[in-house]
Design a protein around this motif. Structure first.
Motif, short mmCIF file in Angstrom:
data_model
loop_
_atom_site.label_atom_id
_atom_site.label_comp_id
_atom_site.label_asym_id
_atom_site.label_seq_id
_atom_site.Cartn_x
_atom_site.Cartn_y
_atom_site.Cartn_z
N PHE A 139 0.81 -1.21 0.00
CA PHE A 139 0.00 0.00 0.00
C PHE A 139 0.85 1.27 0.00
O PHE A 139 0.30 2.37 -0.08
CB PHE A 139 -0.96 0.00 1.19
CG PHE A 139 -2.11 -0.95 1.00
CD1 PHE A 139 -3.14 -0.65 0.13
CD2 PHE A 139 -2.15 -2.15 1.68
CE1 PHE A 139 -4.20 -1.52 -0.07
CE2 PHE A 139 -3.20 -3.03 1.50
CZ PHE A 139 -4.23 -2.71 0.63
N ALA A 140 2.15 1.15 0.07
CA ALA A 140 3.03 2.31 0.08
C ALA A 140 2.92 3.11 -1.22
O ALA A 140 3.15 4.32 -1.23
CB ALA A 140 4.48 1.89 0.31
N VAL A 141 2.55 2.46 -2.29
CA VAL A 141 2.42 3.14 -3.58
C VAL A 141 1.36 4.24 -3.55
O VAL A 141 1.42 5.20 -4.29
CB VAL A 141 2.14 2.11 -4.71
CG1 VAL A 141 0.74 1.57 -4.60
CG2 VAL A 141 2.38 2.72 -6.07
N PHE A 142 0.39 4.12 -2.63
CA PHE A 142 -0.66 5.13 -2.54
C PHE A 142 -0.17 6.44 -1.93
O PHE A 142 -0.90 7.42 -1.91
CB PHE A 142 -1.86 4.58 -1.76
CG PHE A 142 -2.62 3.56 -2.53
CD1 PHE A 142 -3.32 3.92 -3.67
CD2 PHE A 142 -2.60 2.23 -2.15
CE1 PHE A 142 -4.02 2.97 -4.40
CE2 PHE A 142 -3.29 1.28 -2.87
CZ PHE A 142 -4.00 1.65 -4.01
N LYS A 143 1.05 6.47 -1.46
CA LYS A 143 1.64 7.71 -0.96
C LYS A 143 2.17 8.56 -2.11
O LYS A 143 2.45 9.74 -1.94
CB LYS A 143 2.77 7.41 0.03
CG LYS A 143 2.28 6.80 1.31
CD LYS A 143 3.43 6.51 2.25
CE LYS A 143 2.91 5.84 3.51
NZ LYS A 143 4.02 5.43 4.38
N GLU A 144 2.29 7.95 -3.29
CA GLU A 144 2.80 8.65 -4.47
C GLU A 144 1.66 9.44 -5.12
O GLU A 144 0.57 8.92 -5.34
CB GLU A 144 3.36 7.65 -5.48
CG GLU A 144 4.49 6.80 -4.96
CD GLU A 144 5.77 7.59 -4.84
OE1 GLU A 144 5.97 8.56 -5.62
OE2 GLU A 144 6.58 7.24 -3.97
N ARG A 145 1.94 10.66 -5.46
CA ARG A 145 0.94 11.50 -6.12
C ARG A 145 0.56 10.96 -7.50
O ARG A 145 -0.59 11.03 -7.92
CB ARG A 145 1.48 12.92 -6.22
CG ARG A 145 0.51 13.88 -6.81
CD ARG A 145 1.11 15.27 -6.84
NE ARG A 145 0.17 16.15 -7.50
CZ ARG A 145 0.07 17.42 -7.26
NH1 ARG A 145 0.85 17.98 -6.37
NH2 ARG A 145 -0.79 18.15 -7.91
N ASP A 146 1.54 10.44 -8.21
CA ASP A 146 1.27 9.90 -9.55
C ASP A 146 0.27 8.75 -9.52
O ASP A 146 -0.50 8.57 -10.46
CB ASP A 146 2.57 9.42 -10.21
CG ASP A 146 3.44 10.57 -10.67
OD1 ASP A 146 2.93 11.71 -10.74
OD2 ASP A 146 4.62 10.32 -10.96
N THR A 147 0.29 7.96 -8.46
CA THR A 147 -0.66 6.85 -8.35
C THR A 147 -2.08 7.38 -8.39
O THR A 147 -2.93 6.85 -9.12
CB THR A 147 -0.43 6.09 -7.03
OG1 THR A 147 0.89 5.58 -7.01
CG2 THR A 147 -1.43 4.96 -6.88
N TRP A 148 -2.36 8.43 -7.66
CA TRP A 148 -3.71 9.00 -7.62
C TRP A 148 -4.07 9.62 -8.96
O TRP A 148 -5.21 9.50 -9.43
CB TRP A 148 -3.82 10.01 -6.49
CG TRP A 148 -3.72 9.33 -5.17
CD1 TRP A 148 -2.62 9.26 -4.37
CD2 TRP A 148 -4.74 8.56 -4.53
NE1 TRP A 148 -2.89 8.52 -3.26
CE2 TRP A 148 -4.19 8.07 -3.32
CE3 TRP A 148 -6.04 8.24 -4.84
CZ2 TRP A 148 -4.91 7.28 -2.45
CZ3 TRP A 148 -6.76 7.46 -3.97
CH2 TRP A 148 -6.20 6.98 -2.79
#
Length: 132
Positions: A65-74
């Motif tokens: 779930f660490a990827v959800f901290k990336e702005r690009d993911t959103w």
């Protein structure tokens, strides 16, 4: 073409052949016929899929779930929901729209939806991945 293109091609084939088949075998028959290739894919996957020989150790769920901290993911989630959601919504609604607003036959409406889906598919097929 990739997986997304294959899904879009399936929509194209469904809008082109679905109404024609429904005239002959009815909509329940069309769904029954769709089970044939789906069953073949399930069977071939079940028989041919294997576990990879060098599997990495599983990570704790928190790391996934660490990827959800990336702005690009959103950003990409939003982009995907608008583009793919728009495609699904448009391709699902257009046949109803053509029949109700322009009093087309279901087959003629399917032909027009196929034209729209093909135009969408071919206008967006490789543009986003040609970054070089």
């Amino acid at each position: 073409m990739g997986i997304a293109g294959a899904g879009n091609s399936g929509t194209l084939l469904a809008t082109l052949f679905g109404p024609r088949l429904a005239e002959v075998v009815g909509w329940n028959g069309v769904m029954g016929l769709a089970l044939i290739p789906l069953s073949l894919v399930l069977l071939s996957y079940t028989l041919m899929a294997k576990e990879p020989p060098n599997q990495p150790k599983p990570k704790p769920i928190k790391e996934y779930f660490a990827v959800f901290k990336e702005r690009d993911t959103w950003f990409f989630c939003l982009l995907y929901s608008v583009t793919f959601g728009g495609f699904v919504g448009l391709s699902s609604f257009l046949s109803y729209f053509f029949v109700s607003q322009y009093t087309l036959s279901p087959i003629r409406a399917g032909e027009f939806v196929t034209i729209v889906v093909a135009a969408w598919k071919f206008s967006t097929s490789s543009r986003w991945f040609d970054l070089g």
